[in-house]
Write an enzyme that holds these catalytic residues in place. Structure first.
Site, PDB file in Angstrom:
ATOM      1  N   SER A 114       2.177  10.055   2.905  1.00 19.58           N
ATOM      2  CA  SER A 114       2.080   8.601   2.807  1.00 19.58           C
ATOM      3  C   SER A 114       0.939   8.150   1.907  1.00 19.58           C
ATOM      4  CB  SER A 114       1.874   8.003   4.201  1.00 19.58           C
ATOM      5  OG  SER A 114       1.621   6.610   4.134  1.00 19.58           O
ATOM      6  N   TYR A 137       3.615   3.153  -1.506  1.00 17.42           N
ATOM      7  CA  TYR A 137       3.691   1.740  -1.153  1.00 17.42           C
ATOM      8  C   TYR A 137       3.289   0.944  -2.390  1.00 17.42           C
ATOM      9  CZ  TYR A 137       4.390   1.855   3.919  1.00 17.42           C
ATOM     10  OH  TYR A 137       4.920   2.001   5.171  1.00 17.42           O
ATOM     11  N   THR A 163       8.794   3.212  -0.938  1.00 20.65           N
ATOM     12  CA  THR A 163       9.208   2.488   0.263  1.00 20.65           C
ATOM     13  C   THR A 163       9.304   1.001  -0.040  1.00 20.65           C
ATOM     14  OG1 THR A 163       8.263   4.109   1.787  1.00 20.65           O
ATOM     15  CG2 THR A 163       8.566   1.876   2.617  1.00 20.65           C
ATOM     16  N   LYS A 239      13.301   4.243  -0.591  1.00 20.27           N
ATOM     17  CA  LYS A 239      13.375   4.364   0.870  1.00 20.27           C
ATOM     18  C   LYS A 239      13.335   2.983   1.520  1.00 20.27           C
ATOM     19  CE  LYS A 239      10.975   6.518   4.791  1.00 20.27           C
ATOM     20  NZ  LYS A 239      10.688   5.309   5.600  1.00 20.27           N
ATOM     21  N   HIS A 263      12.721   1.757   8.835  1.00 18.16           N
ATOM     22  CA  HIS A 263      11.306   1.936   9.148  1.00 18.16           C
ATOM     23  C   HIS A 263      11.107   2.256  10.628  1.00 18.16           C
ATOM     24  CE1 HIS A 263       7.804   1.379   6.419  1.00 18.16           C
ATOM     25  NE2 HIS A 263       7.119   1.483   7.543  1.00 18.16           N
TER      26      HIS A 263
END
Length: 369
Positions: A114, A137, A163, A239, A263
């Site tokens: 992440s 992100y 994402t 995603k 999510h």
């Protein structure tokens, strides 16, 4: 018996790990790790969708040289159980994402790291030689996105996962009621070098419309996906796809694959389960675009059902944090081992010896009610 082995006593499935983790983690941390958005409708629906789908096995089939291998983007992977990107593993264990990387390497699992990891993406890469993807992100400053991308490339990450379903945080009431706040010692270290470029959005004031908030006015769009694809030779997956039309737009923007995800029910409540929309997305993008899926996976039979509906691989999130909380790298490795063993036994008992043999004929076609 070693201390690590002792910590695994009585843990025979992912539900056992969830129960043990709930006893070990502080209540507020457990709420953050496990809570769904609002009333938890989508979180429950994710799990219920797997319960409602029944397998339809074949018997007396000869299985020789069975395996769970798959190929994605020109690389061969040992099995289709990947680790989903989740933030701040230091909340669950002091070794944080390093422990997760060690477990992933031991079990040959793809680990999607992440942006909001509590360990730098370079340190995760140095911890173990597992196959790694990097989850991005989107940041309002494109230079920051490009810098993160170049760091991932330099550290040997094999794919980029953008994402797109959480431009703002979901309304997680259980977490709010618990009073959770991130400890001062845990930070999104990958973003710290760019603090001067990343404006911290203020709190929404009473009477102010959310539509005026920077988090909304600076959200990414499909042009940004296309821009990202052009910046790298790595495959880019999008995603957070639930709608078939969005899956098609992702492919048009140059995405190499899509990940069906809500999510984990943590952002927008009252959306369909990922398993429910999976076959629609698979049909929308066609046979040449890999579709992956996450959300609600607790058993090897769940993995098998997702593959039967067209997924190339699945990703697990919360169970990894549960394993980490219980026994660090050993717990995460055991979680992955349990799921892979269950998948293999389910395949044998269903009469299939490889992932290529799995299709929708493996699912009961009658009423699921």
């Amino acid at each position: 018996m070693s201390q690590a082995e002792a910590s695994l006593q009585g843990l025979s499935c992912l539900a056992d790990y969830a129960q043990r983790a709930s006893e070990l983690l502080p209540a507020a941390t457990w709420a953050y790790v496990n809570a769904g958005a609002a009333d938890g409708i989508t979180q429950r629906r994710n799990a219920a969708a797997f319960e409602q789908r029944m397998l339809w096995p074949r018997v007396l089939r000869r299985i020789t040289e069975g395996n769970t291998e798959l190929e994605l983007f020109g690389k061969r992977y040992a099995h289709p159980i990947f680790i989903a990107p989740t933030a701040f593993h230091a909340l669950a264990h002091a070794d944080a994402e390093r422990a997760t990387a060690i477990a992933a390497a031991a079990l040959q699992a793809v680990y999607v790291v992440s942006t909001q990891a509590s360990v730098s993406l370079e340190d995760v890469a140095a911890a173990a030689p597992s196959p790694r993807w990097f989850q991005l992100y989107w940041q309002a400053d494109k230079d920051v996105n490009l810098a993160l991308l170049r760091r991932a490339e330099a550290a040997g990450y094999e794919a980029i996962v953008m994402t797109v379903d959480a431009p703002i945080q979901g309304n997680r009431n259980a977490e709010q009621r618990s009073g959770f706040s991130l400890p001062a010692s845990i930070k999104p270290v990958n973003l710290l070098p760019y603090a001067d470029k990343l404006q911290t959005p203020g709190v929404l004031e009473a009477g102010q419309s959310l539509f005026q908030h920077p988090l909304v006015t600076q959200m990414a769009n499909w042009d940004d996906v296309a821009w990202l694809v052009k910046q790298t030779t790595l495959p880019v997956l999008v995603k957070g796809i639930l709608h078939p039309a969005d899956a098609q737009l992702a492919v048009q923007a140059g995405a190499a694959g899509v990940i069906v995800s809500n999510h984990g029910g943590r952002v927008l409540d009252s959306v369909p389960a990922t398993l429910e929309v999976l076959p629609l997305v698979v049909a929308a993008v066609g046979p040449h675009v890999p579709v992956l899926v996450d959300g609600g996976i607790q058993r090897g039979t769940d993995v098998l059902k997702a593959l039967a509906l067209g997924a190339k691989a699945v990703l697990i999130g919360r169970p990894v944090l549960h394993g980490l909380a219980v026994a660090g790298a050993t717990g995460v490795a055991h979680i992955l081992h349990l799921l892979r063993t269950e998948l293999e036994s389910s395949m044998v008992l269903s009469g299939v010896g490889s992932l290529e043999d799995i299709d929708s004929s493996l699912l009961w076609q009658g009423s699921n009610t």
